[in-house]
Design a protein around this motif. Structure first.
Motif, PDB file in Angstrom:
ATOM      1  N   GLY A   1       7.283   0.800 -13.864  1.00 41.37           N
ATOM      2  CA  GLY A   1       6.303   0.342 -14.851  1.00 41.37           C
ATOM      3  C   GLY A   1       6.236  -1.165 -15.035  1.00 41.37           C
ATOM      4  N   ARG A   2       6.886  -1.930 -14.142  1.00 47.08           N
ATOM      5  CA  ARG A   2       6.854  -3.392 -14.276  1.00 47.08           C
ATOM      6  C   ARG A   2       5.611  -4.000 -13.615  1.00 47.08           C
ATOM      7  NH1 ARG A   2      12.000  -2.585 -12.426  1.00 47.08           N
ATOM      8  NH2 ARG A   2      11.514  -3.650 -10.457  1.00 47.08           N
ATOM      9  N   MET A   3       4.976  -3.210 -12.753  1.00 45.02           N
ATOM     10  CA  MET A   3       3.765  -3.721 -12.083  1.00 45.02           C
ATOM     11  C   MET A   3       2.724  -2.608 -12.063  1.00 45.02           C
ATOM     12  SD  MET A   3       3.316  -5.266  -8.196  1.00 45.02           S
ATOM     13  CE  MET A   3       4.366  -6.682  -8.393  1.00 45.02           C
ATOM     14  N   SER A   4       1.480  -2.979 -12.383  1.00 42.17           N
ATOM     15  CA  SER A   4       0.438  -1.947 -12.375  1.00 42.17           C
ATOM     16  C   SER A   4      -0.035  -1.703 -10.943  1.00 42.17           C
ATOM     17  CB  SER A   4      -0.750  -2.394 -13.226  1.00 42.17           C
ATOM     18  OG  SER A   4      -1.418  -3.464 -12.577  1.00 42.17           O
ATOM     19  N   VAL A   5      -0.637  -0.535 -10.728  1.00 45.66           N
ATOM     20  CA  VAL A   5      -1.190  -0.198  -9.411  1.00 45.66           C
ATOM     21  C   VAL A   5      -2.248  -1.228  -9.021  1.00 45.66           C
ATOM     22  CG1 VAL A   5      -2.617   1.501  -8.185  1.00 45.66           C
ATOM     23  CG2 VAL A   5      -0.660   2.251  -9.536  1.00 45.66           C
ATOM     24  N   ASN A   6      -3.053  -1.657 -10.013  1.00 48.34           N
ATOM     25  CA  ASN A   6      -4.108  -2.644  -9.725  1.00 48.34           C
ATOM     26  C   ASN A   6      -3.531  -3.958  -9.201  1.00 48.34           C
ATOM     27  OD1 ASN A   6      -6.023  -0.877 -10.482  1.00 48.34           O
ATOM     28  ND2 ASN A   6      -6.508  -1.816 -12.452  1.00 48.34           N
ATOM     29  N   THR A   7      -2.465  -4.435  -9.851  1.00 51.46           N
ATOM     30  CA  THR A   7      -1.837  -5.693  -9.409  1.00 51.46           C
ATOM     31  C   THR A   7      -1.324  -5.539  -7.979  1.00 51.46           C
ATOM     32  OG1 THR A   7      -1.135  -6.081 -11.679  1.00 51.46           O
ATOM     33  CG2 THR A   7      -0.065  -7.413  -9.984  1.00 51.46           C
ATOM     34  N   ALA A   8      -0.628  -4.414  -7.723  1.00 53.83           N
ATOM     35  CA  ALA A   8      -0.082  -4.169  -6.386  1.00 53.83           C
ATOM     36  C   ALA A   8      -1.206  -4.080  -5.351  1.00 53.83           C
ATOM     37  CB  ALA A   8       0.736  -2.883  -6.377  1.00 53.83           C
ATOM     38  N   PHE A   9      -2.319  -3.457  -5.758  1.00 54.09           N
ATOM     39  CA  PHE A   9      -3.460  -3.301  -4.841  1.00 54.09           C
ATOM     40  C   PHE A   9      -4.076  -4.661  -4.514  1.00 54.09           C
ATOM     41  CE2 PHE A   9      -7.921  -2.445  -3.769  1.00 54.09           C
ATOM     42  CZ  PHE A   9      -7.736  -1.514  -2.761  1.00 54.09           C
ATOM     43  N   ILE A  10      -4.190  -5.513  -5.546  1.00 56.30           N
ATOM     44  CA  ILE A  10      -4.758  -6.854  -5.337  1.00 56.30           C
ATOM     45  C   ILE A  10      -3.862  -7.663  -4.386  1.00 56.30           C
ATOM     46  CG2 ILE A  10      -5.286  -9.076  -6.474  1.00 56.30           C
ATOM     47  CD1 ILE A  10      -6.134  -7.279  -8.966  1.00 56.30           C
ATOM     48  N   ILE A  11      -2.549  -7.632  -4.644  1.00 63.66           N
ATOM     49  CA  ILE A  11      -1.599  -8.359  -3.775  1.00 63.66           C
ATOM     50  C   ILE A  11      -1.722  -7.863  -2.330  1.00 63.66           C
ATOM     51  CG2 ILE A  11       0.869  -8.713  -3.240  1.00 63.66           C
ATOM     52  CD1 ILE A  11       1.406  -8.559  -6.289  1.00 63.66           C
TER      53      ILE A  11
ATOM     54  N   PHE B   1       0.840  -1.214   0.000  1.00 65.95           N
ATOM     55  CA  PHE B   1       0.000   0.000   0.000  1.00 65.95           C
ATOM     56  C   PHE B   1       0.870   1.257   0.000  1.00 65.95           C
ATOM     57  CE2 PHE B   1      -3.434  -2.754   2.030  1.00 65.95           C
ATOM     58  CZ  PHE B   1      -4.221  -2.780   0.884  1.00 65.95           C
ATOM     59  N   ASN B   2       1.953   1.212   0.779  1.00 71.51           N
ATOM     60  CA  ASN B   2       2.876   2.337   0.859  1.00 71.51           C
ATOM     61  C   ASN B   2       3.444   2.671  -0.522  1.00 71.51           C
ATOM     62  OD1 ASN B   2       6.096   2.786   1.107  1.00 71.51           O
ATOM     63  ND2 ASN B   2       5.056   3.942   2.685  1.00 71.51           N
ATOM     64  N   GLN B   3       3.812   1.641  -1.288  1.00 72.78           N
ATOM     65  CA  GLN B   3       4.409   1.873  -2.609  1.00 72.78           C
ATOM     66  C   GLN B   3       3.383   2.331  -3.645  1.00 72.78           C
ATOM     67  OE1 GLN B   3       7.439  -1.075  -3.893  1.00 72.78           O
ATOM     68  NE2 GLN B   3       7.535  -1.705  -1.761  1.00 72.78           N
ATOM     69  N   ILE B   4       2.110   1.952  -3.414  1.00 72.51           N
ATOM     70  CA  ILE B   4       1.049   2.447  -4.311  1.00 72.51           C
ATOM     71  C   ILE B   4       0.870   3.957  -4.079  1.00 72.51           C
ATOM     72  CG2 ILE B   4      -1.444   2.410  -4.788  1.00 72.51           C
ATOM     73  CD1 ILE B   4      -1.316  -0.656  -4.007  1.00 72.51           C
ATOM     74  N   ILE B   5       0.776   4.340  -2.796  1.00 73.33           N
ATOM     75  CA  ILE B   5       0.550   5.746  -2.435  1.00 73.33           C
ATOM     76  C   ILE B   5       1.729   6.628  -2.882  1.00 73.33           C
ATOM     77  CG2 ILE B   5       0.216   7.361  -0.496  1.00 73.33           C
ATOM     78  CD1 ILE B   5      -1.066   4.886   1.022  1.00 73.33           C
TER      79      ILE B   5
END
Length: 297
Positions: A89-99, A66-70
C-alpha cells in the motif's frame, strides 16, 4: 522532527522506486547486455555503451513494474513479496503504471537511437515478460520456458547494438543465457517452493521438489555447458574463444554441474539455494572470461 520524517519519506520513496524496478536484477541484466556489446564491437563507443546501459535499465525496470502491477494480489499472499510497494500500500497502481510506461517509452527511444533492431528486441522482451511470462506463471511450469526468452535477450541485445546485425554470434549468446536460466530458475523455484505455492505459482517442471525436477536441472546445466564452449570450435563467426578460455569456461561449467548433481543427491532447499548462488556466479564468470579472452587474444 519533521525533518527526519521527510528524510524517512524520501528514503522510502527511493527504496520503493528501487523495488518496483528491481534495481539489482536490472543492473545484472544491463551487465550482460554490456558484455554482449563488448564482444560484438570492433572499437568501443562509450556513448553507445551508456545508451545501452540506460535503455536496458529502463526496459527491465518497465517489465518489473508491469509484472508487479499484474501480480499485486498474489504478491500480497507471499512472504517474499508481500512488502513490495503495491501490495504493502505504499505505492498506488496508477503511480506504478506511470513509472513503467515512462520507462518503456524512454527505453525504446534510447535503444532506437542505437539502432532499430536493438529497439525491436527490447520491445519484444518487455512484451513477452509482461504479456506472456507473467500470466503463465500461475497456469503452467512452461512459464519458465517463456520467461527464459526475454531473460536471454539482453546478452544478445548487446551484440546487436554493437553490430546492427543478428546472426550466429548473438544467436549463440542468446542460447547460452536461455539454457542457463532453467537451472537458475528451478533452483529458486525449489527453495521458495512453499512461498510460491501460497501465490499459486508453478515454477518447477514436474510441479514438485522431486527427482524429475532435479534430473531436468542437471540436463539443462549440461546443455548450458555445451553451448558455452561452442565458440572454441570456430563455427560461431566472429564469436570466438581461445583454447585456454574454453578450458576455463568448461571448468566453471563443471563447478556449476557439481551443484546441480548435489541438488539431485540431497534434495534439500539449502542445496537448491547454493545452486542458485553458484548459477549467478557462473554466468557472470563466463561473461567475464569471454570478454577478457576477446581483448587479450
Amino acid at each position: 522532527m519533521s525533518n527526519s520524517k521527510s528524510s524517512l519519506a524520501t528514503h522510502s520513496v527511493i527504496s520503493d522506486f528501487k523495488e518496483i524496478t528491481k534495481m539489482r536484477l536490472s543492473i545484472s541484466v544491463v551487465f550482460s547486455s554490456l558484455v554482449g556489446y563488448l564482444l560484438g564491437v570492433e572499437t568501443i563507443d562509450f556513448q553507445t555503451l551508456i545508451l545501452l546501459a540506460l535503455g536496458g535499465y529502463f526496459m527491465v525496470g518497465a517489465s518489473n513494474g508491469f509484472n508487479q502491477i499484474i501480480e499485486k494480489d498474489l504478491d500480497a499472499l507471499m512472504d517474499r513479496t508481500k512488502n513490495r510497494p503495491i501490495p504493502a500500500g505504499r505505492m498506488s497502481v496508477n503511480t506504478a503504471f506511470i513509472i513503467s510506461t515512462i520507462f518503456t517509452v524512454l527505453g525504446i527511444i534510447i535503444l532506437y537511437t542505437i539502432n532499430k533492431q536493438t529497439a525491436m528486441f527490447g520491445a519484444i522482451s518487455i512484451f513477452l515478460y509482461t504479456c506472456a511470462y507473467t500470466p503463465l506463471k500461475t497456469k503452467t511450469p512452461l512459464a519458465v520456458f517463456v520467461g527464459a526468452i526475454p531473460g536471454a535477450i539482453p546478452f544478445m541485445l548487446g551484440w546487436v547494438a554493437a553490430t546492427d546485425d543478428f546472426g550466429i554470434e548473438p544467436g549463440t549468446l542468446f542460447a547460452l543465457q536461455f539454457f542457463w536460466q532453467f537451472p537458475h530458475f528451478w533452483a529458486i523455484g525449489w527453495f521458495l517452493f512453499d512461498d510460491y505455492k501460497k501465490g499459486g505459482f508453478f515454477m518447477l517442471p514436474t510441479g514438485k521438489q522431486d527427482k524429475g525436477t532435479a534430473v531436468q536441472t542437471i540436463m539443462y546445466t549440461i546443455w548450458t555447458i555445451l553451448i558455452s564452449i561452442i565458440p572454441v570450435f570456430g563455427f560461431t563467426g566472429k564469436l570466438q574463444l581461445s583454447v585456454v578460455a574454453a578450458i576455463l569456461v568448461f571448468g566453471a561449467g563443471l563447478w556449476f554441474l557439481y551443484y546441480a548433481i548435489r541438488l539431485f543427491r540431497l534434495m534439500t532447499e539449502k542445496a537448491a539455494k547454493q545452486l542458485m548462488l553458484v548459477s549467478v556466479s557462473y554466468i557472470t564468470l563466463i561473461q567475464i572470461i569471454y570478454v577478457v579472452d576477446k581483448f587479450i587474444r
